[in-house]
Scaffold this motif. Sequence first.
Motif, mmCIF file in Angstrom:
data_model
loop_
_atom_site.group_PDB
_atom_site.id
_atom_site.type_symbol
_atom_site.label_atom_id
_atom_site.label_comp_id
_atom_site.label_asym_id
_atom_site.label_seq_id
_atom_site.Cartn_x
_atom_site.Cartn_y
_atom_site.Cartn_z
ATOM 1 N N CYS A 1 0.826 -1.215 0.000
ATOM 2 C CA CYS A 1 0.000 0.000 0.000
ATOM 3 C C CYS A 1 0.857 1.260 0.000
ATOM 4 C CB CYS A 1 -0.928 -0.012 1.207
ATOM 5 S SG CYS A 1 -2.157 -1.322 1.179
ATOM 6 N N THR B 1 -4.099 3.877 0.263
ATOM 7 C CA THR B 1 -4.355 2.617 -0.438
ATOM 8 C C THR B 1 -4.689 1.525 0.569
ATOM 9 O OG1 THR B 1 -2.788 3.220 -2.184
ATOM 10 C CG2 THR B 1 -3.402 0.897 -2.020
ATOM 11 N N ILE C 1 -7.787 2.529 -3.973
ATOM 12 C CA ILE C 1 -7.012 3.760 -3.837
ATOM 13 C C ILE C 1 -7.999 4.894 -3.615
ATOM 14 C CG2 ILE C 1 -5.354 5.293 -4.947
ATOM 15 C CD1 ILE C 1 -4.831 2.679 -6.771
ATOM 16 N N ALA D 1 -1.025 1.321 -10.000
ATOM 17 C CA ALA D 1 -1.158 0.325 -8.934
ATOM 18 C C ALA D 1 -0.804 -1.066 -9.440
ATOM 19 C CB ALA D 1 -2.580 0.355 -8.383
#
Length: 392
Positions: free
Chosen positions: A21, A45, A54, A70
Amino acid sequence: MASNYLFTSESVTEGHPDKVCDQISDAVLDEIMARDPQGRVACETAVCAGMVHIMGEISAKCRADIAEIARNVVREIGYDRSEYGFDGSACAVVVSVNGQSPDIALGVDRSLESRDGGEPGEGAGNQGIMFGYVCDETPELMPLPLSLAHRLCRQMAAARKQEIVPYMRPDGKSQVTVEYDGNRRPVRVDTVVLSAQHDPGISLERIRRDMIELVAKAAIPGELLDDKTKYFVNPTGRFVRGGPAVDAGLTGCKIIADTYGGSAPHGGGCFSGKDPTKVDRSAAYAARWVAKNIVAAKLARRCQIQLAYAIGVARPVSILVDTFDTGVVEDAKLRAAVEQVFDLRPAAIIRDLDLRRPIYRQLAAYGHMGREELRVAWERADRADALRNALE
């Protein structure tokens, strides 16, 4: 003389769900900084089985393909096949992003001092307290337990990527316990804990042998290890399923590993996904910079700086210098010298540390402090002479 004592710090690999994340959030930030250095980003995230979410606020003069960013990060980390239970090419990506609140922007664009007819400049993007810490336990002036924990996780990642240990998977954790003498000097490594995700069918005996010989002893200097050092490798006996497939992750959940491993306080705000107008990030870097220059100038052996800000106000509402009785002068005199040498308003921090650049994803794993190999500005000891001169 005080007796010996033990202190422990931990780290995680880049494949740990929380670090996944952090890296996605900072990759989004880097994309905005590369295309619009004045952009405002507060990007969080979350990951779980089969999904990346997100969310946050972004105000910029550019657009970014956040979903593809991502996916690329997830694949680069190593989650690139379905057998791992999480695949960057197949997972769902949900993007929930709005613009920055205009109420917050008012205080960032023009500080309270500027609106009151005083000095022009930007205000802090949030209230909060930030800490910087430096000690002389390692060449990079970081606490030894955390430095070793990060080294272990980097070594695990390198062993996986270079196929030195070909059965390893991306998730992993380390923990190091260091014994200190009564003068707060590190003496030896007492305990090493390693948890390494692995392919099925690999014997625990082989994993433990490889983790000790190819990871622990490759990362930790031999003089710190002895026949009393204890090793715990995959203590449950099995770590096949890992990563976001079995453990939810969230930006900012590893803030102690990001900073000083518990050797110093943390103000509470995480770094990843935040542009440098957020003092949670920029002022924490500045506090490290100030403390590092104090120790580099031989004005103290250990130093902790606390900064505090009010949202929309440029100058910190408080500055604290604590040298833990290792300073060559009183802490109050050091504080006066710091105020003379360093401009700690957010705009000045951003300028002096050159923070409007895409430098952040590389910091999102293995720590934000002590990263001299990345040549980040807050690790420079470029004002040590100025501090000495200010004291004279």
